[in-house]
Design a protein around this motif. Structure first.
Motif, mmCIF file in Angstrom:
data_model
loop_
_atom_site.group_PDB
_atom_site.id
_atom_site.type_symbol
_atom_site.label_atom_id
_atom_site.label_comp_id
_atom_site.label_asym_id
_atom_site.label_seq_id
_atom_site.Cartn_x
_atom_site.Cartn_y
_atom_site.Cartn_z
ATOM 1 N N UNK A 19 18.299 -7.367 -17.223
ATOM 2 C CA UNK A 19 17.453 -6.962 -16.101
ATOM 3 C C UNK A 19 16.014 -6.724 -16.554
ATOM 4 N N UNK A 20 15.053 -7.075 -15.727
ATOM 5 C CA UNK A 20 13.650 -6.850 -16.098
ATOM 6 C C UNK A 20 13.223 -5.409 -15.866
ATOM 7 N N UNK A 21 12.112 -5.061 -16.486
ATOM 8 C CA UNK A 21 11.438 -3.812 -16.156
ATOM 9 C C UNK A 21 10.588 -4.041 -14.903
ATOM 10 N N UNK A 22 10.614 -3.081 -13.993
ATOM 11 C CA UNK A 22 9.834 -3.198 -12.753
ATOM 12 C C UNK A 22 9.028 -1.926 -12.545
ATOM 13 N N UNK A 23 8.003 -2.033 -11.733
ATOM 14 C CA UNK A 23 7.136 -0.891 -11.453
ATOM 15 C C UNK A 23 7.848 0.109 -10.542
ATOM 16 N N UNK A 24 7.793 1.373 -10.931
ATOM 17 C CA UNK A 24 8.427 2.416 -10.137
ATOM 18 C C UNK A 24 7.819 2.499 -8.744
ATOM 19 N N UNK A 25 6.539 2.248 -8.641
ATOM 20 C CA UNK A 25 5.866 2.354 -7.344
ATOM 21 C C UNK A 25 6.231 1.232 -6.380
ATOM 22 N N UNK A 26 7.095 0.299 -6.796
ATOM 23 C CA UNK A 26 7.545 -0.729 -5.867
ATOM 24 C C UNK A 26 8.471 -0.143 -4.798
ATOM 25 N N UNK A 44 5.109 3.685 -16.139
ATOM 26 C CA UNK A 44 5.547 3.504 -14.762
ATOM 27 C C UNK A 44 6.577 2.430 -14.525
ATOM 28 N N UNK A 45 7.377 2.076 -15.545
ATOM 29 C CA UNK A 45 8.369 1.023 -15.348
ATOM 30 C C UNK A 45 9.746 1.472 -15.832
ATOM 31 N N UNK A 46 10.779 0.920 -15.185
ATOM 32 C CA UNK A 46 12.167 1.096 -15.608
ATOM 33 C C UNK A 46 12.917 -0.189 -15.268
ATOM 34 N N UNK A 47 14.142 -0.298 -15.711
ATOM 35 C CA UNK A 47 14.964 -1.439 -15.322
ATOM 36 C C UNK A 47 15.171 -1.419 -13.810
ATOM 37 N N UNK A 48 15.290 -2.592 -13.237
ATOM 38 C CA UNK A 48 15.398 -2.672 -11.781
ATOM 39 C C UNK A 48 16.639 -1.956 -11.267
ATOM 40 N N UNK A 49 17.747 -2.010 -12.029
ATOM 41 C CA UNK A 49 18.963 -1.316 -11.615
ATOM 42 C C UNK A 49 18.790 0.191 -11.610
ATOM 43 N N UNK A 50 17.994 0.704 -12.538
ATOM 44 C CA UNK A 50 17.709 2.134 -12.591
ATOM 45 C C UNK A 50 16.893 2.547 -11.373
ATOM 46 N N UNK A 51 15.896 1.754 -11.034
ATOM 47 C CA UNK A 51 15.063 2.083 -9.879
ATOM 48 C C UNK A 51 15.857 1.995 -8.578
ATOM 49 N N UNK A 52 16.733 1.014 -8.470
ATOM 50 C CA UNK A 52 17.566 0.906 -7.271
ATOM 51 C C UNK A 52 18.474 2.123 -7.126
ATOM 52 N N UNK A 53 19.006 2.595 -8.234
ATOM 53 C CA UNK A 53 19.855 3.786 -8.188
ATOM 54 C C UNK A 53 19.044 5.031 -7.851
ATOM 55 N N UNK A 54 17.802 5.090 -8.332
ATOM 56 C CA UNK A 54 16.953 6.227 -7.976
ATOM 57 C C UNK A 54 16.671 6.241 -6.483
ATOM 58 N N UNK A 55 16.488 5.074 -5.909
ATOM 59 C CA UNK A 55 16.290 4.982 -4.467
ATOM 60 C C UNK A 55 17.525 5.486 -3.717
#
Length: 210
Positions: A19-26, A44-55
């Motif tokens: 998985x790529x790193x993506x911007x948290x502000x997305x 300001x970046x994390x793996x996309x799966x991490x950000x989806x779980x944070x959402x």
């Protein structure tokens, strides 16, 4: 309490899912603080799966409460620098044995080879109200840097009932999305890294260093 220096952590295999790193502000519902900086800018970046779980976790917060992310991905160079600084702090208290230095330093800064932040798997975060004001969590994020070690552990006694409720709210929301807490730091949560795999008894980590 299992620390990141525990040999069982490094023994967890990694099968990086790519998985790529993506911007948290997305994700608009997630706020990003700019207090932490490195040579590349904000963390300001994390793996996309991490950000989806944070959402997903944000949906379990009370009305008018949101997440403020302090830090996500961290470079290997920065991780090494912080670990060395933490060891230096401990030496000033007379701790010189290499194994004991490593163990104690890992309470607040991970050894490089197992660092969740370097894998893009970890978030340092807190809660804010609708006006963006940080809630009372019983101690600041990264309180160990200012000598407030006592209030850093998630289950520390002696904090106010309001702070305890806020920590419980944070924990409930994050755990609902599959994150695990590093128990010496109430603000540190991760998913998919070696420490997460050990605690959850997963066969392997899905995120390695990036």
């Amino acid at each position: 309490m299992i620390l990141l220096s525990d040999p069982r952590v490094i023994n967890i295999p990694v099968q990086d899912c790519g998985e790529p790193l993506v911007e948290i502000t997305s994700f608009r519902e997630i706020s990003l603080d700019a207090r932490e900086r490195d040579e590349a800018g904000a963390y300001g970046r994390v793996r996309i799966g991490v950000l989806e779980r944070l959402s997903l976790a944000s949906r379990h917060l009370s009305d008018g409460v949101g997440f403020l992310v302090i830090e996500g991905h961290r470079s290997s160079a920065e991780q090494s620098r912080r670990f060395a600084l933490q060891e230096d702090r401990l030496r000033r208290y007379g701790i010189t044995d290499p194994a004991e230095l490593r163990r104690r330093a890992s309470a607040f800064v991970s050894p490089l080879e197992v660092a969740p932040h370097c894998a893009g798997a970890a978030l340092d975060l807190t809660l804010i109200d609708a006006q963006g004001v940080e809630l009372d969590m019983g101690g600041p994020v990264n309180g160990h840097r200012t000598g407030d070690d006592e209030h850093c552990p998630m289950d520390t006694p002696g904090i106010s009932s309001t702070a305890r409720r806020n920590r419980d709210l944070l924990a409930q929301a994050m755990r609902s999305a599959g994150f695990i807490n590093y128990p010496t730091e109430w603000w540190h949560w991760s998913y998919g890294d070696r420490y997460w795999a050990l605690i959850t008894k997963a066969d392997n980590a899905i995120y390695g260093p990036r």
